[in-house]
Write a protein that holds these residues in place. Structure first.
Motif, PDB file in Angstrom:
ATOM      1  N   ALA A  45      37.396  18.586   0.746  1.00 47.84           N
ATOM      2  CA  ALA A  45      38.681  19.163   1.145  1.00 47.84           C
ATOM      3  C   ALA A  45      39.291  19.964  -0.006  1.00 47.84           C
ATOM      4  O   ALA A  45      39.919  20.986   0.192  1.00 47.84           O
ATOM      5  CB  ALA A  45      39.633  18.070   1.569  1.00 47.84           C
ATOM      6  N   PHE A  46      39.052  19.501  -1.230  1.00 45.26           N
ATOM      7  CA  PHE A  46      39.597  20.173  -2.400  1.00 45.26           C
ATOM      8  C   PHE A  46      38.930  21.536  -2.618  1.00 45.26           C
ATOM      9  O   PHE A  46      39.539  22.478  -3.072  1.00 45.26           O
ATOM     10  CB  PHE A  46      39.415  19.288  -3.625  1.00 45.26           C
ATOM     11  N   LYS A  47      37.645  21.650  -2.265  1.00 46.26           N
ATOM     12  CA  LYS A  47      36.868  22.876  -2.492  1.00 46.26           C
ATOM     13  C   LYS A  47      37.220  23.973  -1.498  1.00 46.26           C
ATOM     14  O   LYS A  47      36.905  25.125  -1.707  1.00 46.26           O
ATOM     15  CB  LYS A  47      35.372  22.583  -2.439  1.00 46.26           C
ATOM     16  N   LYS A  48      37.851  23.646  -0.376  1.00 46.12           N
ATOM     17  CA  LYS A  48      38.154  24.642   0.649  1.00 46.12           C
ATOM     18  C   LYS A  48      39.245  25.551   0.265  1.00 46.12           C
ATOM     19  O   LYS A  48      40.076  25.460  -0.495  1.00 46.12           O
ATOM     20  CB  LYS A  48      38.497  23.949   1.985  1.00 46.12           C
ATOM     21  N   GLN A  56      37.277  13.847  -0.035  1.00 49.03           N
ATOM     22  CA  GLN A  56      38.370  14.457  -0.799  1.00 49.03           C
ATOM     23  C   GLN A  56      37.876  15.640  -1.621  1.00 49.03           C
ATOM     24  O   GLN A  56      38.551  16.663  -1.728  1.00 49.03           O
ATOM     25  CB  GLN A  56      39.019  13.420  -1.714  1.00 49.03           C
ATOM     26  N   GLU A  57      36.694  15.518  -2.182  1.00 50.03           N
ATOM     27  CA  GLU A  57      36.124  16.617  -2.960  1.00 50.03           C
ATOM     28  C   GLU A  57      35.836  17.820  -2.066  1.00 50.03           C
ATOM     29  O   GLU A  57      36.057  18.960  -2.452  1.00 50.03           O
ATOM     30  CB  GLU A  57      34.866  16.163  -3.689  1.00 50.03           C
ATOM     31  N   GLY A  90      46.350 -21.155 -20.553  1.00 50.54           N
ATOM     32  CA  GLY A  90      45.239 -22.094 -20.605  1.00 50.54           C
ATOM     33  C   GLY A  90      43.992 -21.644 -19.878  1.00 50.54           C
ATOM     34  O   GLY A  90      42.987 -22.350 -19.880  1.00 50.54           O
ATOM     35  N   TYR A  91      44.030 -20.464 -19.261  1.00 50.50           N
ATOM     36  CA  TYR A  91      42.851 -19.935 -18.571  1.00 50.50           C
ATOM     37  C   TYR A  91      42.984 -18.412 -18.436  1.00 50.50           C
ATOM     38  O   TYR A  91      44.059 -17.849 -18.615  1.00 50.50           O
ATOM     39  CB  TYR A  91      42.692 -20.556 -17.175  1.00 50.50           C
ATOM     40  N   TYR A  92      41.847 -17.779 -18.135  1.00 47.48           N
ATOM     41  CA  TYR A  92      41.826 -16.343 -17.854  1.00 47.48           C
ATOM     42  C   TYR A  92      40.854 -16.134 -16.696  1.00 47.48           C
ATOM     43  O   TYR A  92      39.736 -16.652 -16.722  1.00 47.48           O
ATOM     44  CB  TYR A  92      41.366 -15.542 -19.073  1.00 47.48           C
ATOM     45  N   LEU A  93      41.275 -15.390 -15.702  1.00 44.09           N
ATOM     46  CA  LEU A  93      40.422 -15.095 -14.545  1.00 44.09           C
ATOM     47  C   LEU A  93      39.962 -13.643 -14.635  1.00 44.09           C
ATOM     48  O   LEU A  93      40.776 -12.730 -14.702  1.00 44.09           O
ATOM     49  CB  LEU A  93      41.187 -15.309 -13.238  1.00 44.09           C
ATOM     50  N   GLN A  94      38.660 -13.452 -14.654  1.00 42.58           N
ATOM     51  CA  GLN A  94      38.090 -12.100 -14.675  1.00 42.58           C
ATOM     52  C   GLN A  94      37.526 -11.789 -13.294  1.00 42.58           C
ATOM     53  O   GLN A  94      36.631 -12.481 -12.814  1.00 42.58           O
ATOM     54  CB  GLN A  94      36.968 -12.001 -15.711  1.00 42.58           C
ATOM     55  N   ILE A  95      38.091 -10.779 -12.663  1.00 41.47           N
ATOM     56  CA  ILE A  95      37.589 -10.342 -11.356  1.00 41.47           C
ATOM     57  C   ILE A  95      36.988  -8.954 -11.517  1.00 41.47           C
ATOM     58  O   ILE A  95      37.375  -8.201 -12.406  1.00 41.47           O
ATOM     59  CB  ILE A  95      38.707 -10.348 -10.285  1.00 41.47           C
ATOM     60  N   PRO A  96      36.024  -8.604 -10.675  1.00 41.42           N
ATOM     61  CA  PRO A  96      35.389  -7.294 -10.815  1.00 41.42           C
ATOM     62  C   PRO A  96      36.357  -6.177 -10.447  1.00 41.42           C
ATOM     63  O   PRO A  96      37.268  -6.373  -9.629  1.00 41.42           O
ATOM     64  CB  PRO A  96      34.215  -7.351  -9.825  1.00 41.42           C
ATOM     65  N   PRO A  97      36.180  -5.010 -11.057  1.00 39.38           N
ATOM     66  CA  PRO A  97      37.033  -3.884 -10.691  1.00 39.38           C
ATOM     67  C   PRO A  97      36.770  -3.494  -9.237  1.00 39.38           C
ATOM     68  O   PRO A  97      35.673  -3.738  -8.711  1.00 39.38           O
ATOM     69  CB  PRO A  97      36.610  -2.771 -11.649  1.00 39.38           C
ATOM     70  N   PRO A  98      37.763  -2.898  -8.570  1.00 41.62           N
ATOM     71  CA  PRO A  98      37.549  -2.505  -7.174  1.00 41.62           C
ATOM     72  C   PRO A  98      36.442  -1.456  -7.070  1.00 41.62           C
ATOM     73  O   PRO A  98      36.301  -0.601  -7.940  1.00 41.62           O
ATOM     74  CB  PRO A  98      38.898  -1.924  -6.740  1.00 41.62           C
ATOM     75  N   GLN A  99      35.671  -1.565  -6.005  1.00 35.72           N
ATOM     76  CA  GLN A  99      34.590  -0.598  -5.809  1.00 35.72           C
ATOM     77  C   GLN A  99      35.150   0.705  -5.278  1.00 35.72           C
ATOM     78  O   GLN A  99      36.080   0.724  -4.478  1.00 35.72           O
ATOM     79  CB  GLN A  99      33.555  -1.158  -4.832  1.00 35.72           C
ATOM     80  N   ILE A 100      34.564   1.795  -5.726  1.00 35.23           N
ATOM     81  CA  ILE A 100      34.975   3.122  -5.292  1.00 35.23           C
ATOM     82  C   ILE A 100      34.336   3.410  -3.935  1.00 35.23           C
ATOM     83  O   ILE A 100      33.142   3.193  -3.743  1.00 35.23           O
ATOM     84  CB  ILE A 100      34.532   4.185  -6.313  1.00 35.23           C
ATOM     85  N   ASN A 101      35.143   3.901  -3.005  1.00 39.55           N
ATOM     86  CA  ASN A 101      34.634   4.288  -1.700  1.00 39.55           C
ATOM     87  C   ASN A 101      34.047   5.696  -1.857  1.00 39.55           C
ATOM     88  O   ASN A 101      34.774   6.692  -1.885  1.00 39.55           O
ATOM     89  CB  ASN A 101      35.761   4.277  -0.666  1.00 39.55           C
ATOM     90  N   LEU A 102      32.744   5.776  -1.986  1.00 42.11           N
ATOM     91  CA  LEU A 102      32.086   7.050  -2.261  1.00 42.11           C
ATOM     92  C   LEU A 102      32.241   8.045  -1.117  1.00 42.11           C
ATOM     93  O   LEU A 102      32.348   9.255  -1.350  1.00 42.11           O
ATOM     94  CB  LEU A 102      30.606   6.827  -2.584  1.00 42.11           C
ATOM     95  N   LEU A 103      32.293   7.555   0.116  1.00 46.49           N
ATOM     96  CA  LEU A 103      32.465   8.445   1.257  1.00 46.49           C
ATOM     97  C   LEU A 103      33.834   9.116   1.202  1.00 46.49           C
ATOM     98  O   LEU A 103      33.949  10.338   1.370  1.00 46.49           O
ATOM     99  CB  LEU A 103      32.291   7.686   2.570  1.00 46.49           C
ATOM    100  N   GLU A 104      34.874   8.325   0.942  1.00 45.38           N
ATOM    101  CA  GLU A 104      36.224   8.893   0.847  1.00 45.38           C
ATOM    102  C   GLU A 104      36.335   9.857  -0.332  1.00 45.38           C
ATOM    103  O   GLU A 104      36.964  10.909  -0.230  1.00 45.38           O
ATOM    104  CB  GLU A 104      37.269   7.787   0.725  1.00 45.38           C
ATOM    105  N   GLN A 105      35.714   9.507  -1.434  1.00 46.32           N
ATOM    106  CA  GLN A 105      35.731  10.377  -2.605  1.00 46.32           C
ATOM    107  C   GLN A 105      35.055  11.704  -2.275  1.00 46.32           C
ATOM    108  O   GLN A 105      35.549  12.774  -2.633  1.00 46.32           O
ATOM    109  CB  GLN A 105      35.030   9.698  -3.779  1.00 46.32           C
ATOM    110  N   HIS A 106      33.935  11.659  -1.578  1.00 50.52           N
ATOM    111  CA  HIS A 106      33.206  12.872  -1.189  1.00 50.52           C
ATOM    112  C   HIS A 106      34.045  13.728  -0.237  1.00 50.52           C
ATOM    113  O   HIS A 106      34.117  14.951  -0.382  1.00 50.52           O
ATOM    114  CB  HIS A 106      31.873  12.490  -0.543  1.00 50.52           C
TER     115      HIS A 106
END
Length: 92
Positions: free
Chosen positions: A89-92, A86-87, A68-84
């Protein structure tokens, strides 16, 4: 199938789809409390649409029929600092 879409006054980019305008009988009380004040955004004829913004139209239709209902919530935000970090660390 027609549904009414409401925007949450308490949570950004959170929307509640219900089968009838101003009828929230199927929505659990804790969810209504979390949702806060409601603002009608639009009435949508789902049968005439093949997609919605970020919501899967088939999931919306299914949820409206089943619960009888649908709840739409926003997708989780990406932590750009953590992503950076990780990138780097991956390049080393």
């Amino acid at each position: 199938m027609i549904c009414a879409v409401y925007k949450s006054g308490r949570r950004a980019d959170t929307y509640l789809f219900v089968t009838k305008r101003d009828v929230f009988d199927d929505v659990p009380e804790p969810l209504m409390e979390m949702f806060g004040s409601k603002t009608l955004v639009m009435i949508v004829p789902l049968s005439k649409r093949d997609h919605l913004g970020i919501a899967d139209i088939d999931k919306v239709k299914s949820a409206l029929v089943e619960q009888g209902y649908y709840l739409q919530i926003p997708p989780p935000q990406i932590n750009l600092l953590e992503q950076h970090k990780q990138e780097l660390a991956f390049k080393k």
